[in-house]
Design an enzyme around this catalytic site. Structure first.
Site, mmCIF file in Angstrom:
data_model
loop_
_atom_site.group_PDB
_atom_site.id
_atom_site.type_symbol
_atom_site.label_atom_id
_atom_site.label_comp_id
_atom_site.label_asym_id
_atom_site.label_seq_id
_atom_site.Cartn_x
_atom_site.Cartn_y
_atom_site.Cartn_z
ATOM 1 N N THR A 286 0.813 -1.218 0.000
ATOM 2 C CA THR A 286 0.000 0.000 0.000
ATOM 3 C C THR A 286 0.844 1.263 0.000
ATOM 4 O O THR A 286 0.324 2.374 -0.122
ATOM 5 C CB THR A 286 -0.951 0.026 1.208
ATOM 6 O OG1 THR A 286 -0.183 -0.064 2.420
ATOM 7 C CG2 THR A 286 -1.937 -1.140 1.145
ATOM 8 N N TYR B 182 14.997 -6.663 14.584
ATOM 9 C CA TYR B 182 14.687 -6.478 13.166
ATOM 10 C C TYR B 182 15.727 -7.183 12.296
ATOM 11 O O TYR B 182 15.384 -7.921 11.364
ATOM 12 C CB TYR B 182 14.640 -4.993 12.844
ATOM 13 C CG TYR B 182 14.561 -4.664 11.372
ATOM 14 C CD1 TYR B 182 13.366 -4.812 10.672
ATOM 15 C CD2 TYR B 182 15.686 -4.192 10.689
ATOM 16 C CE1 TYR B 182 13.297 -4.500 9.317
ATOM 17 C CE2 TYR B 182 15.613 -3.872 9.341
ATOM 18 C CZ TYR B 182 14.420 -4.031 8.660
ATOM 19 O OH TYR B 182 14.352 -3.722 7.323
#
Length: 260
Positions: A16, A154
């Site tokens: 998106t 991460y």
């Protein structure tokens, strides 16, 4: 160099905005039918509408699903149909000191950054094998090799994605399905832009350059990459032209990782 993806169906997760949206745009430009994905119906529809406006002739669709949830993956797959190109891009990032990162944070990053790609690849690659052609791309990061001290959680998930891509490529050896990981470095995406604080009169590009030189001084291009530059590498990796490239970690990091 002409890349024609006519007749191919691509799923780009987390598309998106940012790099995912950029990749979806490049695939659609080259004739692929593209399904966009995000976590909310509104964000997906807005992305589809924006891309359709830019590319009126493109064949586009969208499915909202939080891929960290197994049931949501199942729901997406039930509406998807066969896929020829799978871009596992959905992911999250953010700094957190190792000693303050609780189990719940580690689990969240693992579920979002790793397991969605595992589930979709497990479900969709058998069809690619049956058809004798397919492309799978995992969006890793230079952080997979250059683990950030302030985002160890991460970096670990991105290293896992690189390992997953290599292992799955070997599992699918000789099938006509290639699997690779893509390693962007600092990229002027929506997420990076939101985190910058340009000085008065300073452009976003210059602020990003300062960030790169302060935080990734090993960068050879000495600036942030553009989303388009990353998307171009992704496009090649999933095209018919990349048929001898599999099990590879494709760096588009601007030379940040200081290794041969």
């Amino acid at each position: 160099m002409q890349i024609d993806l006519s007749g191919k169906h691509a799923l780009v997760t987390g598309s998106t905005g940012g790099i995912g949206y950029g990749i979806a745009s490049r695939l659609a430009e080259c004739g692929a039918r593209v399904t966009l994905n995000g976590r909310s119906e509104d964000s997906v529809q807005q992305a589809v509408d924006a891309l359709q406006s830019a590319l009126p002739d493109a064949a586009l669709g969208g499915i909202a699903a939080d891929l960290s949830v197994p049931e949501a993956c199942d729901a997406l797959l039930s509406h998807l149909g066969p896929v020829d190109i799978l871009i596992n891009n959905a992911g999250i990032f953010g700094p957190q000191d190792f000693f303050e990162a609780e189990d719940s944070l580690w689990q969240k990053y693992w579920d979002v950054n790793v397991m969605g790609g595992v589930r979709l690849s497990r479900a969709l690659t058998p069809g690619m094998v049956d058809r004798g052609w397919g492309r799978v791309l995992f969006l890793g990061s230079e952080s997979a090799f250059n683990i950030p001290a302030d985002m160890i959680h991460y970096g670990v998930t991105k290293a896992a994605y690189v390992a997953l891509a290599r292992g799955l490529a070997k599992r699918l050896a000789g099938t006509g399905v290639t699997v690779n990981s893509l390693l962007p470095g600092p990229t002027l995406s929506d997420g990076m832009t939101e985190g910058l604080n340009p000085e008065a009169g300073q452009s976003v590009e210059d602020a990003a350059r300062d960030f790169v030189m302060q935080n990734r001084p090993s960068s050879i291009i000495q600036r942030a990459a553009t989303v388009e530059e990353v998307a171009n590498m992704a496009l090649y990796a999933v095209s018919p032209l990349s048929s001898a490239t599999t099990g590879a970690s494709l760096r588009v990091d601007g030379g940040v990782v200081d290794t041969l």
